[in-house]
Enzyme design. Structure first.
Site, mmCIF file in Angstrom:
data_model
loop_
_atom_site.group_PDB
_atom_site.id
_atom_site.type_symbol
_atom_site.label_atom_id
_atom_site.label_comp_id
_atom_site.label_asym_id
_atom_site.label_seq_id
_atom_site.Cartn_x
_atom_site.Cartn_y
_atom_site.Cartn_z
ATOM 1 N N HIS A 54 59.298 18.400 6.199
ATOM 2 C CA HIS A 54 60.468 17.512 6.228
ATOM 3 C C HIS A 54 61.070 17.384 4.825
ATOM 4 O O HIS A 54 60.507 17.869 3.852
ATOM 5 C CB HIS A 54 60.119 16.146 6.827
ATOM 6 N N HIS A 56 61.639 14.942 2.621
ATOM 7 C CA HIS A 56 61.251 14.020 1.540
ATOM 8 C C HIS A 56 60.755 14.815 0.322
ATOM 9 O O HIS A 56 60.078 15.826 0.457
ATOM 10 C CB HIS A 56 60.181 13.035 2.020
ATOM 11 N N ASP A 58 58.468 14.551 -1.867
ATOM 12 C CA ASP A 58 57.047 14.853 -2.113
ATOM 13 C C ASP A 58 56.526 15.951 -1.180
ATOM 14 O O ASP A 58 55.355 16.317 -1.240
ATOM 15 C CB ASP A 58 56.178 13.583 -2.024
ATOM 16 N N HIS A 59 57.406 16.493 -0.345
ATOM 17 C CA HIS A 59 57.061 17.641 0.505
ATOM 18 C C HIS A 59 57.966 18.849 0.193
ATOM 19 O O HIS A 59 57.494 19.972 0.121
ATOM 20 C CB HIS A 59 57.165 17.260 1.988
ATOM 21 N N HIS A 112 59.832 10.105 11.737
ATOM 22 C CA HIS A 112 59.701 9.863 10.290
ATOM 23 C C HIS A 112 60.977 10.373 9.605
ATOM 24 O O HIS A 112 61.575 9.687 8.787
ATOM 25 C CB HIS A 112 58.461 10.569 9.770
ATOM 26 N N ASP A 135 54.223 14.262 7.804
ATOM 27 C CA ASP A 135 54.104 12.800 7.843
ATOM 28 C C ASP A 135 54.383 12.248 9.248
ATOM 29 O O ASP A 135 54.742 11.077 9.383
ATOM 30 C CB ASP A 135 55.064 12.157 6.839
ATOM 31 N N HIS A 174 49.080 13.664 3.749
ATOM 32 C CA HIS A 174 48.549 12.703 2.774
ATOM 33 C C HIS A 174 47.102 12.327 3.073
ATOM 34 O O HIS A 174 46.675 12.324 4.224
ATOM 35 C CB HIS A 174 49.368 11.402 2.779
#
Length: 258
Positions: A54, A56, A58-59, A112, A135, A174
């Site tokens: 996705h 975001h 941090d991905h 999400h 996530d 995570h």
């Protein structure tokens, strides 16, 4: 096939998926490209493409950098997500192959983010399949409903992902397992499977080892968000349907201080 964890940032995981016949590799969510490339070099494999779950940061935040470091690399991401650096958009049901023996199926698992993709990966006959859930599905938890509804999360978790074979290994984005299991016990204090898994997860983390992968079978036994069809859980939360129960558990988790 072989799968290796690449811990990144504070509690993220990227993953290397390797086709052993050819030494070709795919990488899931390479937020720290240098780390991922070092891992590929250590395992003596060639990274062929990126699977982004996705948008975001941090991905997807390492996608542009990995394109500079690995010229010509393909970057896959959901067609409904604005994934940084994406070269090839994927939709639900799209299929990819890696090397000789690894097949990848894109599953749209929204909520999400609206274009979130989970990747279901199969290897040679006799090898357990794996699913990379970003996530959407965590070990004993699920992602926050940033861009979707409880109905969508129910479909993603309890229909799309729950339909995969029980031995499927679950690799999420995570390391949240201990906190998730502590919360799960507030929903089902007498669930022995949750108690046992929490005690194991604490030991893993004390030894600085990952709690991932889980299996789909374990998630169906211990993850409150995948157990919302259970009458006793609905009753405890004063809800009449799986979707209402899922919404209520998410609300409780969002407020829970742990």
């Amino acid at each position: 096939m072989k799968i290796f964890h690449v811990p990144c940032l504070e509690d993220n995981y990227s993953y290397l998926i390797i086709d052993e016949s050819t030494g070709d590799a795919a990488v899931v969510d390479p937020v720290d490209p240098e780390k991922v490339i070092a891992s590929a070099e250590q395992h003596q494999v060639k990274i062929k493409f990126v699977l982004t779950t996705h948008h975001h940061w941090d991905h997807a935040g390492g996608n542009e950098k990995i394109k500079q470091l690995v010229p010509g690399i393909k970057v896959y991401g959901g067609s409904l997500d604005k994934v940084k650096g994406c070269t090839d958009a994927v939709d639900n049901g799209d299929k990819l192959s890696l090397g000789q023996d690894v097949n990848i199926l894109a599953l749209h698992t929204p909520c999400h983010t609206k274009g979130h993709i989970s990747y279901y990966v199969t290897g040679k006959e006799g090898e357990n399949p794996a699913v990379f859930t970003g996530d959407t599905l965590f070990v004993a938890g699920c992602g926050k409903f940033f861009e979707g509804t409880a109905e969508q999360m129910h479909q993603s978790l309890c229909v799309t992902l729950a339909a995969l074979p029980k031995p499927t290994q679950v690799y999420c984005g995570h390391e949240y397992t201990v906190k998730n299991l502590e919360f799960a016990l507030t929903v089902e204090p007498n669930n022995e499977k949750i108690q046992q898994k929490l005690s194991w997860a604490r030991q893993q983390r004390q030894a600085n080892l990952p709690t991932i992968p889980s299996t789909l079978e374990e998630e169906l036994e211990t993850n409150p968000f995948m157990r919302v069809d259970k009458p006793e859980i609905q009753e405890k939360l004063g809800c009449n349907s799986p979707t209402d129960t899922l919404r209520e558990i998410r609300n409780k988790k969002d407020q829970w201080k742990g």
